[in-house]
Motif scaffolding. Sequence first.
Motif, PDB file in Angstrom:
ATOM      1  N   ALA A   1     -28.735  34.015  54.310  1.00  0.00           N
ATOM      2  CA  ALA A   1     -28.603  35.389  53.811  1.00  0.00           C
ATOM      3  C   ALA A   1     -27.562  36.143  54.627  1.00  0.00           C
ATOM      4  CB  ALA A   1     -29.948  36.101  53.875  1.00  0.00           C
ATOM      5  N   SER A   2     -27.593  35.947  55.942  1.00  0.00           N
ATOM      6  CA  SER A   2     -26.631  36.604  56.826  1.00  0.00           C
ATOM      7  C   SER A   2     -25.218  36.091  56.571  1.00  0.00           C
ATOM      8  CB  SER A   2     -27.035  36.377  58.293  1.00  0.00           C
ATOM      9  OG  SER A   2     -26.141  37.028  59.168  1.00  0.00           O
ATOM     10  N   ILE A   3     -25.077  34.783  56.392  1.00  0.00           N
ATOM     11  CA  ILE A   3     -23.762  34.199  56.111  1.00  0.00           C
ATOM     12  C   ILE A   3     -23.193  34.753  54.806  1.00  0.00           C
ATOM     13  CG2 ILE A   3     -22.568  32.056  55.503  1.00  0.00           C
ATOM     14  CD1 ILE A   3     -24.487  30.605  57.412  1.00  0.00           C
ATOM     15  N   ALA A   4     -24.040  34.826  53.774  1.00  0.00           N
ATOM     16  CA  ALA A   4     -23.594  35.347  52.479  1.00  0.00           C
ATOM     17  C   ALA A   4     -23.144  36.797  52.593  1.00  0.00           C
ATOM     18  CB  ALA A   4     -24.718  35.226  51.453  1.00  0.00           C
ATOM     19  N   GLY A   5     -23.914  37.612  53.323  1.00  0.00           N
ATOM     20  CA  GLY A   5     -23.548  39.013  53.503  1.00  0.00           C
ATOM     21  C   GLY A   5     -22.247  39.178  54.269  1.00  0.00           C
ATOM     22  N   ALA A   6     -22.046  38.335  55.284  1.00  0.00           N
ATOM     23  CA  ALA A   6     -20.811  38.395  56.073  1.00  0.00           C
ATOM     24  C   ALA A   6     -19.602  38.038  55.214  1.00  0.00           C
ATOM     25  CB  ALA A   6     -20.915  37.455  57.275  1.00  0.00           C
ATOM     26  N   ILE A   7     -19.739  37.018  54.375  1.00  0.00           N
ATOM     27  CA  ILE A   7     -18.630  36.602  53.511  1.00  0.00           C
ATOM     28  C   ILE A   7     -18.292  37.693  52.497  1.00  0.00           C
ATOM     29  CG2 ILE A   7     -17.960  34.960  51.711  1.00  0.00           C
ATOM     30  CD1 ILE A   7     -19.519  32.824  53.261  1.00  0.00           C
ATOM     31  N   VAL A   8     -19.330  38.302  51.913  1.00  0.00           N
ATOM     32  CA  VAL A   8     -19.093  39.400  50.965  1.00  0.00           C
ATOM     33  C   VAL A   8     -18.371  40.552  51.653  1.00  0.00           C
ATOM     34  CG1 VAL A   8     -20.241  41.199  49.596  1.00  0.00           C
ATOM     35  CG2 VAL A   8     -20.993  38.822  49.425  1.00  0.00           C
ATOM     36  N   HIS A   9     -18.779  40.863  52.855  1.00  0.00           N
ATOM     37  CA  HIS A   9     -18.127  41.929  53.617  1.00  0.00           C
ATOM     38  C   HIS A   9     -16.653  41.611  53.835  1.00  0.00           C
ATOM     39  CE1 HIS A   9     -18.045  44.502  57.555  1.00  0.00           C
ATOM     40  NE2 HIS A   9     -17.333  45.032  56.576  1.00  0.00           N
ATOM     41  N   LEU A  10     -16.372  40.367  54.239  1.00  0.00           N
ATOM     42  CA  LEU A  10     -14.993  39.967  54.486  1.00  0.00           C
ATOM     43  C   LEU A  10     -14.147  40.060  53.216  1.00  0.00           C
ATOM     44  CD1 LEU A  10     -15.417  36.821  56.785  1.00  0.00           C
ATOM     45  CD2 LEU A  10     -14.539  39.059  57.429  1.00  0.00           C
ATOM     46  N   MET A  11     -14.713  39.625  52.092  1.00  0.00           N
ATOM     47  CA  MET A  11     -13.971  39.612  50.831  1.00  0.00           C
ATOM     48  C   MET A  11     -13.650  41.011  50.321  1.00  0.00           C
ATOM     49  SD  MET A  11     -16.002  36.532  48.829  1.00  0.00           S
ATOM     50  CE  MET A  11     -15.085  36.834  47.319  1.00  0.00           C
ATOM     51  N   LEU A  12     -14.524  41.974  50.655  1.00  0.00           N
ATOM     52  CA  LEU A  12     -14.357  43.327  50.116  1.00  0.00           C
ATOM     53  C   LEU A  12     -13.750  44.316  51.108  1.00  0.00           C
ATOM     54  CD1 LEU A  12     -17.745  43.696  48.173  1.00  0.00           C
ATOM     55  CD2 LEU A  12     -15.499  43.063  47.271  1.00  0.00           C
ATOM     56  N   MET A  13     -13.420  43.847  52.303  1.00  0.00           N
ATOM     57  CA  MET A  13     -12.911  44.754  53.332  1.00  0.00           C
ATOM     58  C   MET A  13     -11.621  45.448  52.910  1.00  0.00           C
ATOM     59  SD  MET A  13     -13.650  42.839  56.975  1.00  0.00           S
ATOM     60  CE  MET A  13     -12.481  43.899  57.807  1.00  0.00           C
ATOM     61  N   LYS A  14     -10.677  44.693  52.357  1.00  0.00           N
ATOM     62  CA  LYS A  14      -9.388  45.287  51.994  1.00  0.00           C
ATOM     63  C   LYS A  14      -9.503  46.255  50.819  1.00  0.00           C
ATOM     64  CE  LYS A  14      -6.295  41.798  53.924  1.00  0.00           C
ATOM     65  NZ  LYS A  14      -5.206  40.810  53.659  1.00  0.00           N
ATOM     66  N   PRO A  15     -10.183  45.885  49.723  1.00  0.00           N
ATOM     67  CA  PRO A  15     -10.262  46.831  48.598  1.00  0.00           C
ATOM     68  C   PRO A  15     -11.204  48.011  48.829  1.00  0.00           C
ATOM     69  CG  PRO A  15     -11.467  44.827  48.091  1.00  0.00           C
ATOM     70  CD  PRO A  15     -10.720  44.556  49.362  1.00  0.00           C
ATOM     71  N   LEU A  16     -12.259  47.818  49.616  1.00  0.00           N
ATOM     72  CA  LEU A  16     -13.262  48.876  49.767  1.00  0.00           C
ATOM     73  C   LEU A  16     -13.288  49.544  51.141  1.00  0.00           C
ATOM     74  CD1 LEU A  16     -16.370  47.375  47.907  1.00  0.00           C
ATOM     75  CD2 LEU A  16     -14.596  48.898  47.028  1.00  0.00           C
ATOM     76  N   GLY A  17     -12.665  48.950  52.133  1.00  0.00           N
ATOM     77  CA  GLY A  17     -12.683  49.529  53.474  1.00  0.00           C
ATOM     78  C   GLY A  17     -14.079  49.512  54.075  1.00  0.00           C
ATOM     79  N   SER A  18     -14.469  50.623  54.672  1.00  0.00           N
ATOM     80  CA  SER A  18     -15.769  50.712  55.344  1.00  0.00           C
ATOM     81  C   SER A  18     -16.940  50.564  54.385  1.00  0.00           C
ATOM     82  CB  SER A  18     -15.894  52.055  56.087  1.00  0.00           C
ATOM     83  OG  SER A  18     -14.920  52.154  57.105  1.00  0.00           O
ATOM     84  N   LEU A  19     -16.719  50.873  53.115  1.00  0.00           N
ATOM     85  CA  LEU A  19     -17.795  50.757  52.126  1.00  0.00           C
ATOM     86  C   LEU A  19     -18.214  49.300  51.912  1.00  0.00           C
ATOM     87  CD1 LEU A  19     -16.699  53.370  49.429  1.00  0.00           C
ATOM     88  CD2 LEU A  19     -18.412  53.622  51.230  1.00  0.00           C
ATOM     89  N   ALA A  20     -17.350  48.362  52.306  1.00  0.00           N
ATOM     90  CA  ALA A  20     -17.695  46.950  52.182  1.00  0.00           C
ATOM     91  C   ALA A  20     -18.911  46.609  53.035  1.00  0.00           C
ATOM     92  CB  ALA A  20     -16.503  46.082  52.596  1.00  0.00           C
ATOM     93  N   MET A  21     -19.152  47.406  54.082  1.00  0.00           N
ATOM     94  CA  MET A  21     -20.315  47.173  54.935  1.00  0.00           C
ATOM     95  C   MET A  21     -21.608  47.307  54.138  1.00  0.00           C
ATOM     96  SD  MET A  21     -19.219  49.174  58.441  1.00  0.00           S
ATOM     97  CE  MET A  21     -20.686  48.610  59.321  1.00  0.00           C
ATOM     98  N   PHE A  22     -21.652  48.296  53.249  1.00  0.00           N
ATOM     99  CA  PHE A  22     -22.865  48.507  52.454  1.00  0.00           C
ATOM    100  C   PHE A  22     -23.073  47.366  51.462  1.00  0.00           C
ATOM    101  CE2 PHE A  22     -21.686  52.849  53.749  1.00  0.00           C
ATOM    102  CZ  PHE A  22     -22.880  53.242  54.337  1.00  0.00           C
ATOM    103  N   ALA A  23     -21.967  46.863  50.906  1.00  0.00           N
ATOM    104  CA  ALA A  23     -22.070  45.746  49.973  1.00  0.00           C
ATOM    105  C   ALA A  23     -22.586  44.501  50.681  1.00  0.00           C
ATOM    106  CB  ALA A  23     -20.709  45.470  49.334  1.00  0.00           C
ATOM    107  N   GLY A  24     -22.020  44.220  51.849  1.00  0.00           N
ATOM    108  CA  GLY A  24     -22.455  43.048  52.611  1.00  0.00           C
ATOM    109  C   GLY A  24     -23.909  43.150  53.035  1.00  0.00           C
ATOM    110  N   ALA A  25     -24.287  44.311  53.557  1.00  0.00           N
ATOM    111  CA  ALA A  25     -25.676  44.515  53.987  1.00  0.00           C
ATOM    112  C   ALA A  25     -26.625  44.431  52.802  1.00  0.00           C
ATOM    113  CB  ALA A  25     -25.814  45.864  54.684  1.00  0.00           C
ATOM    114  N   GLY A  26     -26.190  44.975  51.663  1.00  0.00           N
ATOM    115  CA  GLY A  26     -27.021  44.944  50.465  1.00  0.00           C
ATOM    116  C   GLY A  26     -27.292  43.524  49.997  1.00  0.00           C
ATOM    117  N   VAL A  27     -26.289  42.660  50.098  1.00  0.00           N
ATOM    118  CA  VAL A  27     -26.460  41.254  49.712  1.00  0.00           C
ATOM    119  C   VAL A  27     -27.495  40.580  50.603  1.00  0.00           C
ATOM    120  CG1 VAL A  27     -25.321  38.995  49.706  1.00  0.00           C
ATOM    121  CG2 VAL A  27     -24.195  40.969  48.667  1.00  0.00           C
TER     122      VAL A  27
END
Length: 221
Positions: free
Chosen positions: A168-194
């Motif tokens: 679960a942690s690995i999946a959230g980290a990957i989602v965060h990395l993938m969304l960092m450029k388009p979403l910036g800091s908001l990618a943190m919420f997406a990763g944590a949500g996953v």
Amino acid sequence: MSVSQQIIFFTEIIGTIAFAFSGATVAIRRRMDIFGVLVLGGCTAVGGGLIRDLILGNIPPSMFRKPVYVAVSAITSLAVFILIRRNNHLLEEEGSQRFLRFIELMDAIGLGAFTVVGVNTAVELGYENNSFLMVFVAVLTGAGGGILRDVLGGITPIVLRKRVYALASIAGAIVHLMLMKPLGSLAMFAGAGVVVLIRFLAAQYRWDLPVAIPKHSSTGT
């Protein structure tokens, strides 16, 4: 403090409270005294970040430069101690199932929050081009405190045995990395949500990784 820094700080505080709650509850269930509750709550809340900072060379670690996290974990652990001391039935087998589910939820929130904080810390320290390192320290930040909690509590770390915890942690980290450029800091919420979503589904449907010896099988020894 910029908006980005505020988001990161808010995420860290949420994770600290969630993991301190989880650690303090484990200590109480293991019948530790109030000092043990404070120690286990603190180790769970800041232990992963401490190990992460040592690996990344972030010296002295954040917990010593920003004691607010230790203070928050101590206050949370003390509050849990008082709550359960006055309501022992909450941890009894016939006690409130809602409370036990709440403990699992807090642990999931802590895992999600610290997973994305781990990624963000690696980026801030200049490792944004090393994806493997960022995912590694993300999982370490998220699960490291829980490992310390379980080892000190005398139980097999949950990350090694239950409910796809590390995945679960690995999946959230990957989602965060993938969304960092388009979403910036908001990618943190997406990763944590996953992370929280996967942990919730794993708990709800009892998802576990396969083991060599099923729980009810005999090994012949």
